[in-house]
Scaffold this active site. Structure first.
Site, PDB file in Angstrom:
ATOM      1  N   LEU A   1      -6.752  -1.992   4.223  1.00  0.00           N
ATOM      2  CA  LEU A   1      -7.544  -1.152   3.326  1.00  0.00           C
ATOM      3  C   LEU A   1      -7.800   0.252   3.899  1.00  0.00           C
ATOM      4  O   LEU A   1      -8.280   0.395   5.025  1.00  0.00           O
ATOM      5  CB  LEU A   1      -8.896  -1.832   3.047  1.00  0.00           C
ATOM      6  N   ASP A   2      -7.493   1.281   3.124  1.00  0.00           N
ATOM      7  CA  ASP A   2      -7.775   2.687   3.484  1.00  0.00           C
ATOM      8  C   ASP A   2      -7.131   3.111   4.805  1.00  0.00           C
ATOM      9  O   ASP A   2      -7.601   4.057   5.448  1.00  0.00           O
ATOM     10  CB  ASP A   2      -9.294   2.941   3.566  1.00  0.00           C
ATOM     11  N   ALA A   3      -6.063   2.434   5.194  1.00  0.00           N
ATOM     12  CA  ALA A   3      -5.442   2.720   6.483  1.00  0.00           C
ATOM     13  C   ALA A   3      -3.976   3.137   6.354  1.00  0.00           C
ATOM     14  O   ALA A   3      -3.275   3.260   7.348  1.00  0.00           O
ATOM     15  CB  ALA A   3      -5.573   1.510   7.410  1.00  0.00           C
TER      16      ALA A   3
END
Lengths: 282, 282, 282, 282
Positions: D225-227
């Site tokens: 996530l969000d990486a």
């Protein structure tokens, strides 16, 4: 040996291929290549860095490049060997921030140049030159002694084999004679977002107009005041809460950063001037 | 009841104290106060938000303020009751981005205004007005029919009780007659970092000059073209790699954001105009 | 006499009116007033500058303010008389850019402080202190001699009556004992956009993550590393073309500007700390 | 015919020369060439645009390139013929600003894609899809019906031959199964300056931390996530005067601009992903 080659010429098919083959033929390894075509003007620009076996000679490379490539394509070009430290003269008047910034960078190893001297039309900043142990020449400049001053400037520049000049808030017009000898080799910082507020007192003019953003512009000096090819610009916000003295204070930080960036780009041979504009290979 | 009060007058001792005491005397609770003194011009500015018991009447407040404060200090001032939705007319020509942006914000509840109509000198964007179900008036504008067009514009503005006008890339000069009726109530977006590149084709001029930063400026319209009080400006970087069409594309994003911010500031009554400049209480 | 007053307390009706009346009652002329309410936290903040007849005494003013206002509203507050030059100690390690920038500003009259000494855990930068004729103390710092070092630091700070400390890229943890004595009076510059990349080697971490923007953050030092109240931040763009050394070089310019801005705000008494955040009256 | 070629492989001498010779040998005229070497990782990247006689076939070019170049240098590469309009699906939830922005751009001819459908886990924004006459599919998404929803999503994506997906503030996790089928072809907008404030409620977290700058990040979606690899970021200043709702309002403008820029870069094939980072040929 590492070379940086800067080229510009009329845009034609096959240039990139020819240049890269030429480098390859000299057993060069291209470690950087950037090119640009100005389609409006029909001009091709290239910057290239290449590593060669140490036994290649620069003069030989240049001769060969000229014969086999430059003539064919009508190139204006130059090649620079890594490791040469350019000689940078600094002209100042009474403002300290840009001078301090350049000398601090130089002293910290950020700026890979020699500084043979600082020249000023006032004696005030000699103490800063002394702090950093750089020779300082006071060359007064008024209408009456203009020609003498110009001669003195030219002699100092020649004597010290200066490669380029930085006007670090030098508040006098540079003589066209000096500009002619240093074409696109004199870097000025103007304290506005050019072309807005060219000329004197730009912060006062910006305050008067009520702008919400002020800027600084570094450009190569040409005969026309504040109209030379722009190298770098930056801006910062202002508001009604800022008086003129706040504009000036905020502007100082802009000026020193923008001027330093322009000097870095010039020293790294990342600028090509064409049509009074710059191509910046950043 | 919540009031927003905007004041400006000659700078004098005791104004803040007098105003806050006055509000306090009306059992008002000040929830926001910002003031500014332009020391060059000697002018005092204040913006104040205050909550009152519901039984206070605006007309009563205004009369009392005028008698007890405004006359004493020679104030130009106004008070606005929260909850009034201003009527905003939009003028456009053929560019879509600012219109789409304003209508999208309005439809999303970001922009607390009524939009009685969209007016254009071309019929092209009627379909966007239709998409958002806003009345669209096509009022052609050429030199020959200029006066008729102005009359038609004024009638529409009056009939719909328009409070202010947004020129969302409206490519015609607004008549001085209209400007007179809407002083500092017509908001324009100019596609340059004013005062650089006023007038026509600013992106072309910016490209020609070789600037490294382009901008957009939102300002109140005055009789002099592109010279009105600046409300908001913003900029973005460009380089030699950008052609004029890239300037235009990057500029579109600037224009719509800068115009929207200016409209928000105007609607929130955060702007005071003085001396052809703005005080922005942001 | 000119006073700057900083106040914060629980938000209550009537504070602004009471304060301005109080100042008025002392024949003070308010020349600047800014207030802020943190509605989440229910806290009121105010910064006020006022001019008084010269015969007003600061101690008298303070006593009266405390009795008539501060107790009533439960204020935390302070008043500062203009003209006092605070004493600012600088702690450094081996990086030069922030030190050079602060000393250059000081020497140019931009920074209205006294600098009683520069302290470093390395001897390397003594020559810069010498250039600017500021006393330099080499206080080595390793785990083994930590307590001795802290004692030495405290003694120097006391002896020179230091008002606040600037960590100009000081690469050691400051002792909690020192922090306790200088609450919100130690200003650090961290070379990232906090809270991203707290801790060591932020430029390496930023490079690794592939961010397109890097930043610098100046904050008051608290017991928790890199987690104190943020005073100022700024950013610059990077791209895949930048290696870690380029991040570091671009970062240097950010760091020195951001740190200088934070020091200016602190010196001008434009900061109030609350809830581990700052209110900046800029 | 105009081709865009994207290449990356282990850095080796002679690649540029070989590629440009190959293009030359096909009678191609290189109109754009940009290359980059990640010296840390030892990887070479190139983007090249070339014009060919119209009788060159793409399949023939690809076969020849693979045999004569790609195998030799171990290249990962692809070539794209100009004029193909990619199919872009949009996933949304309830926020309108990014959706409105993308559809406005599409309708204005700024965005050269087909939009086969808009998918949402809520029915709320169907009316916007209707305004722009784009098919809208309501695919509810909760833990209980997750697998069914994923199947439905996959079927829609396949059926409409979608090339890439834009998450325009889609507030659900995208299934790893979908990510696997669209590697580096799902573009998300996260409303923070990543890696700061990953996860939920970033504006609340930014407010809590007291940052002076907020940002938005567009990235390719990966399993974590969000990486994923960051394509584009931008920031704007905030201060203590901004409440969380102001962060959100300022953030909206950032989000839509940053997402649009990322989509433009992807559509123009200016992105290469490597090592969870992007090379952006802008």
């Amino acid at each position: 040996m590492k070379l940086t080659v800067l080229i510009h010429c009329e845009d034609q098919p096959g240039i990139i291929s020819s240049v890269t083959q030429f480098i390859h033929g000299k057993n060069g390894n291209i470690i950087y290549l950037d090119q640009h075509v100005d389609k409006e003007a029909g001009v091709f620009f290239m910057r290239l860095e290449s590593e060669f076996d140490s036994h290649l000679e620069l003069s030989h490379f240049k001769e060969s490049f000229e014969q086999k490539l430059a003539k064919t394509y009508g190139m204006e070009w130059d090649a620079f060997e890594d490791g040469h430290k350019p000689k940078m003269a600094i002209f100042v008047s009474k403002y300290k921030h840009c001078l301090y910034d350049l000398l601090s960078r130089h002293n910290s190893g950020e700026l890979d140049v020699d500084i043979p001297f600082i020249l000023s039309n006032h004696p005030d900043l000699k103490y800063i030159a002394d702090q950093f142990q750089i020779p300082f020449f006071h060359v007064p400049f008024t209408k009456d002694i203009r020609e003498t001053a110009e001669v003195e400037q030219m002699e100092l520049l020649k004597e010290h084999q200066v490669d380029f000049v930085v006007l670090a808030r030098y508040m006098q017009i540079v003589s066209p004679k000096v500009i002619d000898v240093f074409p696109h080799k004199i870097i000025n910082i103007h304290h506005s977002f050019l072309p807005a507020f060219a000329g004197a007192k730009p912060y006062h003019a910006a305050f008067e107009r009520g702008v919400k953003i002020i800027g600084a512009t570094s450009h190569y000096v040409t005969a026309e005041l504040d109209a030379g090819p722009i190298i770098e610009q930056d801006v910062t916000t202002v508001s009604h809460t800022h008086a003129i003295k706040d504009f000036i204070a905020k502007g100082r930080d802009l000026e020193k950063i923008v001027l330093a960036r322009a000097v870095h780009l010039h020293v790294a041979r990342k600028t090509i001037v064409y049509n009074n504009k710059t191509v910046i290979f950043s």
